[in-house]
Design a protein around this motif. Sequence first.
Motif, mmCIF file in Angstrom:
data_model
loop_
_atom_site.group_PDB
_atom_site.id
_atom_site.type_symbol
_atom_site.label_atom_id
_atom_site.label_comp_id
_atom_site.label_asym_id
_atom_site.label_seq_id
_atom_site.Cartn_x
_atom_site.Cartn_y
_atom_site.Cartn_z
ATOM 1 N N ILE A 57 51.355 29.447 35.513
ATOM 2 C CA ILE A 57 50.599 30.567 36.121
ATOM 3 C C ILE A 57 51.396 31.897 36.429
ATOM 4 O O ILE A 57 51.035 32.748 36.308
ATOM 5 C CB ILE A 57 49.781 29.955 37.422
ATOM 6 C CG1 ILE A 57 48.955 28.561 36.898
ATOM 7 C CG2 ILE A 57 49.144 31.061 38.246
ATOM 8 C CD1 ILE A 57 47.590 29.063 36.417
ATOM 9 N N VAL A 60 52.332 33.875 33.373
ATOM 10 C CA VAL A 60 51.222 34.617 32.948
ATOM 11 C C VAL A 60 50.973 36.052 33.707
ATOM 12 O O VAL A 60 50.907 37.124 33.497
ATOM 13 C CB VAL A 60 49.946 33.818 32.815
ATOM 14 C CG1 VAL A 60 48.903 34.504 32.430
ATOM 15 C CG2 VAL A 60 50.013 32.952 31.879
ATOM 16 N N TRP A 61 51.060 35.397 35.121
ATOM 17 C CA TRP A 61 50.831 36.683 36.137
ATOM 18 C C TRP A 61 51.754 37.691 36.091
ATOM 19 O O TRP A 61 51.877 38.841 36.132
ATOM 20 C CB TRP A 61 50.980 35.996 37.559
ATOM 21 C CG TRP A 61 50.438 36.830 38.596
ATOM 22 C CD1 TRP A 61 51.389 37.508 39.315
ATOM 23 C CD2 TRP A 61 49.124 36.803 39.218
ATOM 24 N NE1 TRP A 61 50.742 38.352 40.261
ATOM 25 C CE2 TRP A 61 49.394 37.954 40.136
ATOM 26 C CE3 TRP A 61 47.937 36.219 38.947
ATOM 27 C CZ2 TRP A 61 48.214 38.380 40.944
ATOM 28 C CZ3 TRP A 61 46.907 36.860 39.799
ATOM 29 C CH2 TRP A 61 46.952 37.793 40.572
ATOM 30 N N ASN A 62 53.191 37.229 36.139
ATOM 31 C CA ASN A 62 54.113 38.258 35.949
ATOM 32 C C ASN A 62 54.042 39.148 34.575
ATOM 33 O O ASN A 62 54.462 40.173 34.830
ATOM 34 C CB ASN A 62 55.647 37.417 35.973
ATOM 35 C CG ASN A 62 55.905 36.676 37.206
ATOM 36 O OD1 ASN A 62 55.100 36.911 38.193
ATOM 37 N ND2 ASN A 62 56.625 35.762 37.241
ATOM 38 N N MET A 129 37.851 43.259 22.086
ATOM 39 C CA MET A 129 37.360 42.578 23.285
ATOM 40 C C MET A 129 38.595 41.784 24.130
ATOM 41 O O MET A 129 38.641 42.108 25.475
ATOM 42 C CB MET A 129 36.089 41.926 23.180
ATOM 43 C CG MET A 129 34.980 42.637 22.493
ATOM 44 S SD MET A 129 33.711 41.433 22.101
ATOM 45 C CE MET A 129 33.242 40.727 23.518
ATOM 46 N N LEU A 130 39.266 41.374 23.475
ATOM 47 C CA LEU A 130 40.617 40.771 23.852
ATOM 48 C C LEU A 130 41.305 41.629 24.668
ATOM 49 O O LEU A 130 42.068 41.645 25.862
ATOM 50 C CB LEU A 130 41.351 39.798 23.079
ATOM 51 C CG LEU A 130 41.129 38.195 22.860
ATOM 52 C CD1 LEU A 130 42.073 37.635 21.922
ATOM 53 C CD2 LEU A 130 40.766 37.635 24.272
ATOM 54 N N ALA A 133 39.806 42.866 27.673
ATOM 55 C CA ALA A 133 40.146 41.847 28.944
ATOM 56 C C ALA A 133 41.510 41.665 29.603
ATOM 57 O O ALA A 133 41.585 41.904 30.519
ATOM 58 C CB ALA A 133 39.618 40.431 28.015
ATOM 59 N N LEU A 137 42.781 42.357 33.357
ATOM 60 C CA LEU A 137 43.570 41.441 33.891
ATOM 61 C C LEU A 137 44.868 42.104 34.531
ATOM 62 O O LEU A 137 45.155 42.212 35.408
ATOM 63 C CB LEU A 137 43.749 40.391 33.188
ATOM 64 C CG LEU A 137 44.713 39.164 33.621
ATOM 65 C CD1 LEU A 137 43.763 38.638 34.792
ATOM 66 C CD2 LEU A 137 44.735 38.103 32.676
ATOM 67 N N ILE A 140 44.003 44.363 37.475
ATOM 68 C CA ILE A 140 43.881 43.253 38.761
ATOM 69 C C ILE A 140 45.033 42.626 39.306
ATOM 70 O O ILE A 140 45.516 42.972 40.302
ATOM 71 C CB ILE A 140 42.921 41.960 38.477
ATOM 72 C CG1 ILE A 140 41.646 42.399 38.128
ATOM 73 C CG2 ILE A 140 42.899 41.172 39.602
ATOM 74 C CD1 ILE A 140 40.509 41.366 37.667
ATOM 75 N N VAL A 141 45.886 42.266 38.352
ATOM 76 C CA VAL A 141 47.239 41.425 38.575
ATOM 77 C C VAL A 141 48.232 42.610 39.165
ATOM 78 O O VAL A 141 48.770 42.453 40.177
ATOM 79 C CB VAL A 141 47.815 40.795 37.507
ATOM 80 C CG1 VAL A 141 49.116 40.433 37.846
ATOM 81 C CG2 VAL A 141 46.890 39.887 37.046
ATOM 82 N N LEU A 144 47.189 44.244 42.474
ATOM 83 C CA LEU A 144 47.334 43.134 43.627
ATOM 84 C C LEU A 144 48.710 43.139 43.971
ATOM 85 O O LEU A 144 49.167 43.254 45.093
ATOM 86 C CB LEU A 144 46.969 42.016 43.146
ATOM 87 C CG LEU A 144 46.090 41.181 44.307
ATOM 88 C CD1 LEU A 144 45.023 41.764 45.041
ATOM 89 C CD2 LEU A 144 45.677 39.977 43.770
ATOM 90 N N ASP A 145 49.572 43.007 42.907
ATOM 91 C CA ASP A 145 51.012 42.996 43.223
ATOM 92 C C ASP A 145 51.604 44.083 43.903
ATOM 93 O O ASP A 145 52.931 44.049 44.323
ATOM 94 C CB ASP A 145 51.737 42.620 41.952
ATOM 95 C CG ASP A 145 51.989 41.152 41.554
ATOM 96 O OD1 ASP A 145 51.499 40.450 42.419
ATOM 97 O OD2 ASP A 145 52.574 40.638 40.645
ATOM 98 N N MET A 232 30.841 44.286 30.401
ATOM 99 C CA MET A 232 30.740 42.799 29.944
ATOM 100 C C MET A 232 29.523 42.565 30.115
ATOM 101 O O MET A 232 29.190 41.489 29.096
ATOM 102 C CB MET A 232 31.864 42.196 30.953
ATOM 103 C CG MET A 232 32.085 40.821 30.361
ATOM 104 S SD MET A 232 33.086 39.813 31.538
ATOM 105 C CE MET A 232 32.298 39.677 32.901
ATOM 106 N N LEU B 14 43.089 34.399 37.784
ATOM 107 C CA LEU B 14 43.403 34.102 36.283
ATOM 108 C C LEU B 14 42.085 33.328 35.866
ATOM 109 O O LEU B 14 41.515 33.652 34.844
ATOM 110 C CB LEU B 14 44.712 33.542 35.943
ATOM 111 C CG LEU B 14 45.707 34.340 36.200
ATOM 112 C CD1 LEU B 14 46.995 33.329 35.942
ATOM 113 C CD2 LEU B 14 45.862 35.341 35.417
ATOM 114 N N PHE B 25 32.689 35.798 25.362
ATOM 115 C CA PHE B 25 33.069 35.344 23.709
ATOM 116 C C PHE B 25 32.142 34.293 23.312
ATOM 117 O O PHE B 25 31.558 34.499 22.158
ATOM 118 C CB PHE B 25 34.476 34.833 23.780
ATOM 119 C CG PHE B 25 35.435 36.043 23.421
ATOM 120 C CD1 PHE B 25 35.608 37.034 24.363
ATOM 121 C CD2 PHE B 25 36.287 36.132 22.322
ATOM 122 C CE1 PHE B 25 36.554 38.022 24.097
ATOM 123 C CE2 PHE B 25 37.084 37.265 22.014
ATOM 124 C CZ PHE B 25 37.388 38.097 22.894
#
Lengths: 540, 175
Positions: A57, A60-62, A129-130, A133, A137, A140-141, A144-145, A232, B14, B25
Motif C-alpha cells: 500500500i 503504491v501510495w509513494n 480512462m485509466l 483515474a 489518484l 489526491i495522494v 494529501l502528502d 465519471m 486507495l 470500467f
Amino acid sequence: MSNKTITCECGHVNPYGTEICEACGKPLQGDLESKKLLNMRYEGSARRSQTYKTTIIDKVWNFFSSVKVGIWIIVLLLVSSAIGTIFPQEMYIPPLSEPSEYYREQYGIPGQLFYDLGFHNLYGSWWYMLLIAALGLSLIVASLDRFVPLYRSLKKQRTIRHESFMKRQKYFGITKVEGENPTLSKLKEVLRKKKYHVKEEDGHLFAEKNRFSRWGPYVNHIGLIIFLIGGMLRFFPGMYVDEVLWIKEDETKKIKGTEEAYYLKSDGFILETYDNNDEKFKDAIEQSGQEVVAKNYQTDAVLYKQVGDRIPGTEPELEKVKEHPIQVNKPLKFDDYAIYQVDYKLNELQSMTFTMDKKDSGESFGELTIDLYNPKDEYKLDEGYRVEVMDYFPDFEFNDKGEPTTKSKIPNNPAFILRMISPDHPDGEVAFVAIRKNLEPLGENDYKMSFQNVDTKNVSGLVVRKDNTLWILGIGGAIFMIGVIQGMYWNHRRIWIRRKEDEVWLASHTNKNWYGLKRELETITEKTGIDMPQDQSEQK
Amino acid sequence: MKKKNRLVVRTVILAAVLLAVGYTFYTNFFANDSGVVQAGDKAPNFILTDLEGNEVELKDYRGKGVFLNFWATYCEPCKDEMPAMDKKYKEYKEKGVEILAVNVSEPKLTAKSFADRYKLSFPVLLDKGNDVTNHYGVGPIPVTFLIDKDGKVIQKTEASLSEEVIDEYMKRIQP
C-alpha cells in the motif's frame, strides 16, 4: 522505527525526514554554518511519502505521491489527446461506415494503428480512462502528502526562530540600534497597518499575512477531483444521455434513452429564411455573401408517454403529454430530458406518382401513387387496367453478380419492377421503372409508366440530452477557480524580527512575488528607521 | 499508533479510488448494456406479423428451439446464409427447431419478393420501425440468436453462417 523522530534543540519533536524544525526553524539537515539559503519549499517539512516504504500500500501510495509521476501522467494525457485529433473520432465518421474498415481505407496503416490502439474513441478507451483515474489518484495522494505536513509546519511555527534559520533567508539584515522599545512598537504599528498578524514574545516579533493563500493549490485540486467525479458519473446508469434522433414529418418514434417511456411525433419541420427584399435585412444579407440566410429551424413536436406495458413489436398505447415547437436553443423539456434541434434534411422522397399510358395514342388510363416506404402489391386503375408491383428496391443498384438489389432501406434511388395489366394484355407487360429510367426487360411493351411527380417530406435531426452531472461539474469548476484565485492573488508573507543586544535582526520570506515583498519591506524599513535587509541571493 | 492510522487512511483512499474506477470500467466495458440481449439472458418476448399477415409471438414457441435471425435484403452476408438456413430448416423442423427471420424494417414488398425469389419456407417477420431489432440491441446484421426450449438465449452470433455451423447450432437447440 517508531522513534525515528528528530528532536530539535528547542525541544520540538519533528517527524522523520524534516529538514527545518517545524517550531523554531533550525535547519536539521546539512551544515549549520552553511551560508546557503534554505530551501523553503513545503517549509522544509517531511513529505511523508518519501520516508515510509514498508507495505505494498505504501509503495503504491509513494508512487502516486511523486510530482514527477503526476507530471508524466499529464504529459501522457496531453500527448494522447493530441494524437486523437489527427484523424476524426468515431462519432464523426460517416454514419454507415464500419470503423474497423473506414480508418484503414481512408488513412492507410496509420489509420489502422489509430483504430487498433483505440484513438478513434479516445475518451472511451480503457487506457485513456485509466490515465484519467491515475491522474485523479495522483492529485489526491500528492496533495494529501504535501498539505498535511505543510499545515502542521505553519500551525506549529513559533514566534522566535533559530538564528541560523533567519540568517539563511533570502531577505536578511542587521540594524544597530540604541535604546529600547520605540523601534519595536513602531514596527508593530507599521506591520499591523500593512494587515500583518503580529505576535510578540520576549521582545521578538513575528508578522505574517495571507497564510490562506498557501491552501490555494489544494483547494484547486479538490475542485479538480470533484470535476473528475462528475465526469465519471456520466458512465453510471441513468446519469447521462446523448442520443441522436432523426424523425420524419408525420412519424411517431420512440425516444431513445428514455427507457422506452416516451414517444415523439413530428408534425412538420420548418426552415424559414429572411426576406431578401426586406429593407431591414437587405444590406446585412448582401454583406453575408449568402443567397439566403436562415431565420428559424423548427420541428413541431408532440410528446407522448407510453401507458402500461407493451410487448416489443406491438403498437404502444400513447398518451399525449404536450406539444412544443423545438427551435435551436429552445428545446422540448420533460423530466430531466431536453430535445434539441440540431440538423435537418429537406425533401426526402416519400412517394412517386405515375400514370399508365398507351405509347402510340398517349392516352392515360389512370394514376397511381406509390408510397416508397410501404408500396402496395397492386394498384387498381381505370376499369380493366391495373399495375402489380413485382419487386421494389428502395436504393437500387446491381450487385457483383449483376442482380438488381438495394443498398439500403432508404429510398435514395427507388426502382420498381411493375406488371402493367390492360384489356389488350391480360397477362401484363413487365416494366422496370426507376428515376429517369424506363426499361422493358422482357421485350417491347405497348404501355408505359409515365412519371408525374414526387412527394417529399422533411426530416428533423434532433438530439436527446440528459445530464445529471452538470451541477457537480459546476461545483467542481467553481472550487477549482476559487483555488486558483486564492493561490494567485495573495502571497503568504512572513517577517521575523529578533532583538539581540543592540541589534535588530530582520528576516523575511514570501512564497511568491519577491518584488512585492521587497517594496513592502522598503516602506516598512523607511518608516521605522531600520536598515533595508539585503537580498542574499544576489550577494555572490 | 500513528503509523497504523496512516496505513488505514492510505488503504481506505486507495480502495475507494479503485472501487470507483472498477465500477466505471465494469459499467462501461463489461456490463450488459440495457437492452442488449446476450447469451444467458431470457429472450424478450415479441409479437410481429409475417408476410401473410399472421401475428407471431415468440412465447408460443416455448418448448421448441428457435433460431432467431435478423436480416435485410441489402445485407449480402445475410443473403448468403439464407439458402443453407432454408435447407437446414426443412431438416430440423420436425425435430422441433423453428427459424424466425426478422427483416429489419424493409417494405413488406421488398422482403416478400426476396423470400419468393429464394423460395424461403420459414416465416419471415416484418419489424416495422426496428422495434424488436432495437429491443434486442442488434447492431450490424446478420445477427442470430439461438434460443433453447426454455426461452433462454444460449448464443448470439454476428457472423454469416455456413451450412455446417447452422447444423451444429440446430443440434444445440434441438429440444
